[in-house]
Design an enzyme around this catalytic site. Structure first.
Site, PDB file in Angstrom:
ATOM      1  N   ILE A   1       0.820  -1.217   0.000  1.00 29.76           N
ATOM      2  CA  ILE A   1       0.000   0.000   0.000  1.00 29.76           C
ATOM      3  C   ILE A   1       0.858   1.274   0.000  1.00 29.76           C
ATOM      4  CG2 ILE A   1      -0.330   0.256   2.514  1.00 29.76           C
ATOM      5  CD1 ILE A   1      -3.381   0.742   1.704  1.00 29.76           C
TER       6      ILE A   1
ATOM      7  N   ASP B   1       1.032  -0.178   9.402  1.00 26.49           N
ATOM      8  CA  ASP B   1       1.364   1.010  10.187  1.00 26.49           C
ATOM      9  C   ASP B   1       2.884   1.242  10.213  1.00 26.49           C
ATOM     10  OD1 ASP B   1       0.781   3.130  11.845  1.00 26.49           O
ATOM     11  OD2 ASP B   1       0.442   1.922  13.642  1.00 26.49           O
TER      12      ASP B   1
HETATM   13  N1  AR6 Z   1       0.651  -3.173   2.177  1.00 28.03           N
HETATM   14  C1  AR6 Z   1      -0.568  -3.774   2.147  1.00 28.03           C
HETATM   15  N2  AR6 Z   1      -0.979  -4.648   3.081  1.00 28.03           N
HETATM   16  C2  AR6 Z   1      -0.124  -4.934   4.083  1.00 28.03           C
HETATM   17  C3  AR6 Z   1       1.164  -4.352   4.192  1.00 28.03           C
HETATM   18  C4  AR6 Z   1       1.543  -3.430   3.176  1.00 28.03           C
HETATM   19  N3  AR6 Z   1       2.734  -2.819   3.188  1.00 28.03           N
HETATM   20  N4  AR6 Z   1       1.765  -4.843   5.319  1.00 28.03           N
HETATM   21  C5  AR6 Z   1       0.898  -5.707   5.893  1.00 28.03           C
HETATM   22  N5  AR6 Z   1      -0.238  -5.779   5.141  1.00 28.03           N
HETATM   23  P1  AR6 Z   1      -1.864  -5.200  10.116  1.00 28.03           P
HETATM   24  P2  AR6 Z   1      -4.246  -4.846  11.814  1.00 28.03           P
HETATM   25  C6  AR6 Z   1      -1.473  -6.551   5.388  1.00 28.03           C
HETATM   26  O1  AR6 Z   1      -1.253  -6.103  11.120  1.00 28.03           O
HETATM   27  O2  AR6 Z   1      -4.545  -6.298  11.777  1.00 28.03           O
HETATM   28  C7  AR6 Z   1      -0.043  -2.598  13.910  1.00 28.03           C
HETATM   29  O3  AR6 Z   1       0.952  -2.907  14.844  1.00 28.03           O
HETATM   30  C8  AR6 Z   1      -1.396  -7.708   6.349  1.00 28.03           C
HETATM   31  O4  AR6 Z   1      -0.952  -8.878   5.668  1.00 28.03           O
HETATM   32  O5  AR6 Z   1      -1.006  -4.167   9.481  1.00 28.03           O
HETATM   33  O6  AR6 Z   1      -5.370  -3.876  11.617  1.00 28.03           O
HETATM   34  C9  AR6 Z   1      -0.854  -1.363  14.303  1.00 28.03           C
HETATM   35  O7  AR6 Z   1      -0.059  -0.398  14.961  1.00 28.03           O
HETATM   36  C10 AR6 Z   1      -2.841  -7.822   6.807  1.00 28.03           C
HETATM   37  O8  AR6 Z   1      -3.613  -8.588   5.881  1.00 28.03           O
HETATM   38  O9  AR6 Z   1      -3.133  -4.387  10.757  1.00 28.03           O
HETATM   39  C11 AR6 Z   1      -1.875  -1.956  15.230  1.00 28.03           C
HETATM   40  O10 AR6 Z   1      -1.368  -2.108  16.528  1.00 28.03           O
HETATM   41  C12 AR6 Z   1      -3.367  -6.391   6.759  1.00 28.03           C
HETATM   42  O11 AR6 Z   1      -2.396  -5.663   5.999  1.00 28.03           O
HETATM   43  C13 AR6 Z   1      -2.164  -3.299  14.636  1.00 28.03           C
HETATM   44  O12 AR6 Z   1      -0.977  -3.659  13.904  1.00 28.03           O
HETATM   45  C14 AR6 Z   1      -3.542  -5.717   8.110  1.00 28.03           C
HETATM   46  O13 AR6 Z   1      -2.505  -6.140   9.000  1.00 28.03           O
HETATM   47  C15 AR6 Z   1      -3.300  -3.269  13.645  1.00 28.03           C
HETATM   48  O14 AR6 Z   1      -3.567  -4.585  13.223  1.00 28.03           O
END
Ligand code: AR6
Length: 171
Positions: A10, A33
Site C-alpha cells: 500500500i 502502520d
Molecule cells: N501493504 C498492504 N498490506 C499490508 C502491508 C503493506 N505494506 N503490510 C501488511 N499488510 P496489520 P491490523 C497486510 O497487522 O490487523 C499494527 O501494529 C497484512 O498482511 O497491518 O489492523 C498497528 O499499529 C494484513 O492482511 O493491521 C496496530 O497495533 C493487513 O495488511 C495493529 O498492527 C492488516 O494487518 C493493527 O492490526
C-alpha cells in the site's frame, strides 16, 4: 464509486490517500502502520503526535478515522483508522465496517478522488480474511461518497483471491 483490487504494498500506491491500519495511540506499530511510518518519514508521526495533543488526548477510538500528510509517500494523505481486534465471543463487525465508512468520509472532506485500503484488522488484530473481505467490500459498495476509486491493496495472493471472490459475489 469504482472498487478495484490489487496485490501489492500500500505504501507504493499512487493514489490521493492511503488508509493506515493504525492503533489508538497513533504512534506507530507493526504491519501496514510500521511500513507507512518507515517509508513516509517523520512528518507523519509529527502530525500524529499533534493530533494526540489536540483532538485525541485519549487516542483515536476504534472505528474512527483521521488524516495526516503522507510525508515522503507517493500518496498525498494518510487516513489513519483503528480496526477492532477480532473476538469470537463478541460481534465487532460494525466497528470494522465503521473504519471503511469513516475513512471514506475523511476522504470526501479532503477531496480525495482515489483511496487505497489495506485489509484492516486482518493482521495483528487476527480478523479472518474471508469475513473481513465480506464486511469491507459490502460496506464500501454501500457507502455514499464522492471518491471515484476505492482500491483494496492486498499484501499476498491468498488475500487477493479471497477479495476477488467476495467482489464477484457482492459487486
Ligand atoms: N501493504 C498492504 N498490506 C499490508 C502491508 C503493506 N505494506 N503490510 C501488511 N499488510 P496489520 P491490523 C497486510 O497487522 O490487523 C499494527 O501494529 C497484512 O498482511 O497491518 O489492523 C498497528 O499499529 C494484513 O492482511 O493491521 C496496530 O497495533 C493487513 O495488511 C495493529 O498492527 C492488516 O494487518 C493493527 O492490526
Amino acid at each position: 464509486m469504482k472498487l478495484t483490487l490489487v496485490q501489492g504494498d500500500i505504501t507504493e500506491q499512487p493514489v490521493d490517500a492511503i488508509v493506515n491500519a493504525a492503533n489508538s495511540s497513533l504512534l506507530g506499530g507493526g504491519g501496514v502502520d510500521g511500513a507507512i511510518h518507515r517509508k513516509g518519514g517523520p512528518e507523519i508521526l509529527a502530525e500524529c503526535r499533534a493530533l494526540r495533543a489536540s483532538r485525541y488526548g485519549g487516542g483515536l477510538p476504534v472505528g474512527e478515522a483521521v488524516a495526516t500528510t503522507a510525508g515522503l509517500l507517493p500518496a498525498r494523505w494518510v487516513i489513519h483508522t483503528v480496526g477492532p481486534v477480532f473476538s469470537r465471543s463478541e460481534d465487532r463487525s460494525h466497528l470494522l465496517a465503521s473504519c471503511y465508512r469513516e475513512s471514506l468520509k475523511v476522504a470526501d472532506a479532503l477531496g480525495a478522488a482515489t483511496v487505497a485500503f489495506p485489509a484492516v484488522s486482518t493482521g495483528v488484530y487476527r480478523w479472518p480474511m474471508d469475513d473481513a473481505a465480506r464486511i469491507s467490500v459490502t460496506t464500501v459498495l454501500r457507502s455514499e461518497s464522492n471518491v471515484r476509486e476505492a482500491r483494496f491493496v492486498l499484501f499476498d495472493f491468498a488475500a487477493y483471491e479471497i477479495f476477488d471472490r467476495v467482489l464477484r459475489e457482492f459487486g
